[in-house]
Structures are given as C-alpha cells and as structure tokens.
Scaffold this motif. Sequence first.
Motif, PDB file in Angstrom:
ATOM      1  N   VAL A 145       0.834  -1.210   0.000  1.00  0.00           N
ATOM      2  CA  VAL A 145       0.000   0.000   0.000  1.00  0.00           C
ATOM      3  C   VAL A 145       0.868   1.259   0.000  1.00  0.00           C
ATOM      4  N   ILE A 146       1.949   1.224   0.770  1.00  0.00           N
ATOM      5  CA  ILE A 146       2.832   2.400   0.779  1.00  0.00           C
ATOM      6  C   ILE A 146       3.402   2.637  -0.618  1.00  0.00           C
ATOM      7  N   SER A 147       3.855   1.549  -1.270  1.00  0.00           N
ATOM      8  CA  SER A 147       4.444   1.795  -2.588  1.00  0.00           C
ATOM      9  C   SER A 147       3.397   2.164  -3.624  1.00  0.00           C
ATOM     10  N   TYR A 178       0.974   4.352  -3.041  1.00  0.00           N
ATOM     11  CA  TYR A 178       0.597   5.761  -2.920  1.00  0.00           C
ATOM     12  C   TYR A 178       1.742   6.732  -2.702  1.00  0.00           C
ATOM     13  N   PHE A 179       2.905   6.229  -2.458  1.00  0.00           N
ATOM     14  CA  PHE A 179       3.992   7.162  -2.221  1.00  0.00           C
ATOM     15  C   PHE A 179       5.244   6.673  -2.924  1.00  0.00           C
ATOM     16  N   SER A 180       5.966   7.620  -3.487  1.00  0.00           N
ATOM     17  CA  SER A 180       7.210   7.233  -4.137  1.00  0.00           C
ATOM     18  C   SER A 180       8.237   8.318  -3.885  1.00  0.00           C
ATOM     19  N   GLY A 181       9.470   8.003  -4.169  1.00  0.00           N
ATOM     20  CA  GLY A 181      10.529   8.976  -3.937  1.00  0.00           C
ATOM     21  C   GLY A 181      10.543  10.093  -4.951  1.00  0.00           C
ATOM     22  N   ILE A 220      10.685  11.270  -9.241  1.00  0.00           N
ATOM     23  CA  ILE A 220      11.375  10.860 -10.455  1.00  0.00           C
ATOM     24  C   ILE A 220      12.897  10.920 -10.334  1.00  0.00           C
ATOM     25  N   ILE A 221      13.414  11.907  -9.608  1.00  0.00           N
ATOM     26  CA  ILE A 221      14.870  12.064  -9.579  1.00  0.00           C
ATOM     27  C   ILE A 221      15.562  10.939  -8.805  1.00  0.00           C
ATOM     28  N   PRO A 222      15.118  10.632  -7.573  1.00  0.00           N
ATOM     29  CA  PRO A 222      15.727   9.485  -6.886  1.00  0.00           C
ATOM     30  C   PRO A 222      15.545   8.180  -7.670  1.00  0.00           C
ATOM     31  N   TYR A 223      14.403   8.060  -8.334  1.00  0.00           N
ATOM     32  CA  TYR A 223      14.130   6.868  -9.144  1.00  0.00           C
ATOM     33  C   TYR A 223      15.138   6.774 -10.284  1.00  0.00           C
TER      34      TYR A 223
END
Lengths: 350, 300
Positions: B125-127, B129-132, B134-137
Amino acid sequence: MLNYGQFTQTSFNYYNVDIREKQLVKKNIIVRKREIYNTMRHKKRSVFRGQIAIQMFVLSGIVYLIIFNFVPMAGIIMGFKDYDIVMGVGGIFTSHWVGLKYFKEFFSDYNIGNLIRNTIGISILKLIFTFPMPILFAIVLNEIRHDKFKRLVQTGSYLPHFISWIIISGIAVQFFSTGGMINTILSKLGFISDPIKFMTSVKLFWGFAVSLDLWKELGWWTIIFLAAISGINQDLYESAQIDGAGRLRRIWYITMPSIKPTIIVVLILALGNLFGGGLSGSNFEQSYLLGNSMNKEASSIIQTYVFEVGLSQGRYAYATAVGLIQSIISLILILSSNFISKKLSGVGLV
Amino acid sequence: MSNKLFTNIYHKKRSAGDWILDILVYSFSFIVLILTLYPFYYILVVSFNEGLDASAGGIYFWPRKFTLENYHMFFSDIKWIKGIGITVTRTLIGTTIGVFFTTLVAYGLSFPNLLFKKYYMLIIVISMYFSGGIIPYYTLLNQLHLINNFAVYIIPGALNTFFIMIAMSFFADISPSLRESATLDGASEIKVFLKIILPISKPFIATLILFIGVGHWNNWYDSAFFIQDKNLKTLSYLMMEVVNKTMISSTSANYGASSSTTTVSIQSAAMIVATLPIVCVYPFLQKYFVKGIMVGSVKE
C-alpha cells in the motif's frame, strides 16, 4: 494457550507476600514469558516453514518493491542537501544539509503562481466536466433498446482509452493546428478570417486539454456506471411502469438513486486523485505532450516542472524537493478521500 | 435486459414523450460514436492519401489521391522498423514477465493464513501511494545500469501494485479445496499455481494481459527519459518526435527528398500502424475486462 494477561493477574495475587517471594515470582514470570515467546516464535517458524513456497512467491515481490520503491524514497534526502550530480551517488550522503533551502526557492520562484494555478485549475476543470458526463452517457446508453447498436456505441466510445496520449496528440494536431481540418472548415464557412491557434494559444489550452481528456475517457468511465445500472432490480422499473411513471421519472426516481453509491465512490476517488489528473491521472502526459514553448504559461504543471528542472537542467536536489511537495499533497488528498469514502460507503482502496 | 412482460407493456404505451426521449437518446449516442471514431477514420484516410495533396485540405471521407506511398516510406525507413521491433519485443517480454510476476505475488498474498501478511500489505500500500519521485528513481536506475539499457523497459515495471490488489481479490474467490486436493496429491505450490490456478483464471489473465500489454505498447515515458540510444527507441517515442515537429509549425514539411510524402502523412501511417493492434485486440477481450474492472472496483 496461556497469554500474558493471565500472568499479570496472577502477579497481583502475590501482592501481600514478602518482597523476596515477590521477586522470585517476577523472575518466574519473566522466564515463562520468554518461554511463551520462544514457543510462539517456534510455532511461527514452523508455520512459515509450512508455507515456505508461498512465502517465497510473496517475498520475491516484496524484495522487488523494496528495491524499486523504498530505496528511491531514501533518495528524498537529496531534497534537503547541497547535492550535485557530479558528486556521484555517494554524494547524496556526504553532501551538506541545507534544510529547507530548495523548498523556499520553489515558493519564491517567479513561475510558481502559474504552476500552481495550472496544476489545480486543469484538475478541477477536468473533474467538473469529465465526472458528470459518463453518468449521463451511461443513462443514455441504458435507454437504447437495440442491443447491437448499444454495444457498438459502448465499444466504440472506449476505444480512445486504450490509445496513447502520443497518438491522441498527433490526431489533435491534424484536426486543430492552424492548417488543420477544424480551421479549414471554419474559414470555409466564413466564421473566422484568421485560423484559431488551438495548439499554441495560452487562453485556449485549459479548455483544449479538458475536452481532449473528456473525449478520451468518457466511454471508459461509462463502463462502471453502466455496470451499476445493469445491477438494478428490473422489478422496480416494472412496478413504476404499472404505477404510470414515464421513462424520465423512472430514470430520476429509480436509476439515479440506485447508482448513487457508485457515483459517490467514484467521485471521492476522483477527488483523491485530483492532483494526478482527476479520473484518469494523466495530467502529466497531457501537459508534457501538448505543452510547447508558446502555451507554456497555461500548460506547465508541477509534474512537468520537476522533469524540466530535474532531467533537462540536471538540478537533482531542487527537483527532488519540488517532487516531494507534489507527492505529499497528493498523498494527503488520496488518504483523506479514502478515509471519507470508507466512512460513507465502506468502499475504499486502502 | 428487461423481461418479456416488461417489453410488452413498453411497446403498447408509447407516448410522445417516449418518442422525443428516444430521438434524443439515439442521436446523442450516434454523435458520441461519430465523434469518437471519425478522428481515427480520418487518420486512416490521410494515411492512404498522397501527402502533398492532403496538406491542401478538403479530404474528409475518402482519399482523394489514393496511394500506398506513405506506408511504403514508413516500412522502408529503418528507424521505424527498429522502433516497431523494440516495441513488439518489449510488449511480448514485458507482458509475459509482468503478468506472471503480478499474479504470482497476488496468489501468494491471497492466502488467508499467510504469515506476516499485514506487513506485506503495508509495504504494497505504501508503494502504491507514495514514491521517492522521479529524480531518486532515475538515480536508482542509473545505479543499477538500467539507463540506456533495453532492460529498463521490462524490469522496473514488472510488478504493478494496483493489479496485485485486483488479482488478490480475484484469487481469494477461488475455492481453497481445489488447491488443497492438488497439494495432497503431492504437487508443489508452483505447480499448483501454473497448472491449476492460472488455467482456471483465464478470463482474468486475459484482462491482465490486455492492460499490461497495452501499457507496454503505448509507453513512451521510459523511452523518452531513460534511453538515449537511438536504436533502442520505441515506436511511441519516435511518433512523439514527429508529432512535436508538426505541433508548432503547421506547415507539413516534405518527409523524403524525392517523394510526395509529408511529415503529416508519414505520421498518419505511423499512427495507424500503432493503433491497429489495439483496435484488433480490445473488442475481443471486452467481456473479460468488464468483469475484471468490476472485480477490482466494485467488489472491494
């Protein structure tokens, strides 16, 4: 099986016994607790061993998610650091903390007014126009009595949902560019003397983007409402008919109330996804693909701005900070809409 | 949908209001149908018309100067052929891996007595709705040497959390006795999954294939930002380049040196080629994915 509760209770029974005995009991309890913990751990281990294959299935996915979703989350610290790409990955950790410097910079950017206005404005306009239309269209489709025609219209209408924004914007260019079909027809009919600059006009961009989105997603969202309508008990219509209710009355007093829960759920979820782009969550693609140097003032949104400063200009730390603001706001929107949805209807995504 | 009795009453009493409503309903549906399909039809017509002739305008329903030159030019350009090759390859591999991985994880999670399920769901569920961001990715992909690598089309998107949720609720409905009898016969879990669970979930798998497949086919995002090598660009990305060219300057430039094709006419041919597989596939899977959406959205 014994539980901790029982033990604490037994310890109260020894309240009046002398201290040494008390300590002994305490020690005993600790020992027993540890034993129970061990048996539980042991039991868990054996359960785990029993479902080891299934656990492996799931763990493969969990490890994957940790790598591709959680590791980048750690990268968010870039937004609080004086990081530059030339420092390499190690630089993310060794660079100096700068606190909220980039956040302050973003909020004092000369462009921020436009960015926020576009991000929120386009989303809200989309919600206002692309939310009621599928409901209306589902009701209209339900009134068609020729099944083949109905299926044709339905199937046709959600074709654009499966077509990429690239192709949609290509089609838009051919229809709406200054030499495109719409302008040719309008000038032939004598409505305009100069072609309307749909693709490059600042004034027209919002309306243009919202209409294209409506065109693309109308049929798709109709599916959900149509499914809700088809679940309505036909007896209701029949008895209303016998009572002399006309079709419009039946729509208003039977169809509408029956699909109300679905409408509420979809509305709440759309509100939650407002920052992402209302129902379809494609504000980024639209603004990125239809945006150009001429209509930038109306088309650039926070998401496209992050790409611009991040990947094109290489300002990683700043872009990370701006991206974080965006994700936090959308997270709050999603969580609160989910919460409301669950309270009201018992349906939510989380 | 209505039963016999209902339709009978229906036909007997048709007031003027009914007629007006019918006219409105049918004309509205017809207009929507035309508005949706005509643009695609128009592109088809332009793609079969001589490019320079088409740029004069005035073509609406039928090619004025019929030609196959646009398609000929399109298919003889190695750039487009490579793009199609990359797109087809990524769609086939990506869909296979994506569907397998997503269903495997969802199947495991659908076990009611799965240990640590609570924690697994929390991670999912966390992944979702929330992400780091585009830059960290991007930094991560770069670190994994996925930038400018064909694998970036396959690996980072191999697991879709949203589809896991939908697949979970689907697998949860499968009778546990089915699985248990197979395990008692000595079949391993992976065998049960491949030989029993997947085959009986065909309608659902079809839906998943459609969604994941179309996602791969249409994706331009990873090609635009994570790939610099021109030989690895997808069809969608190449199309974006052409569309961008025609967006600001409406004048359609000559595409080839000695031909009557223009950027617009080649672009039309490319759009038809890119749209055709989707148009061919989606109506057939319709009954499946309507079911699939319902499982995901209403049943939860």
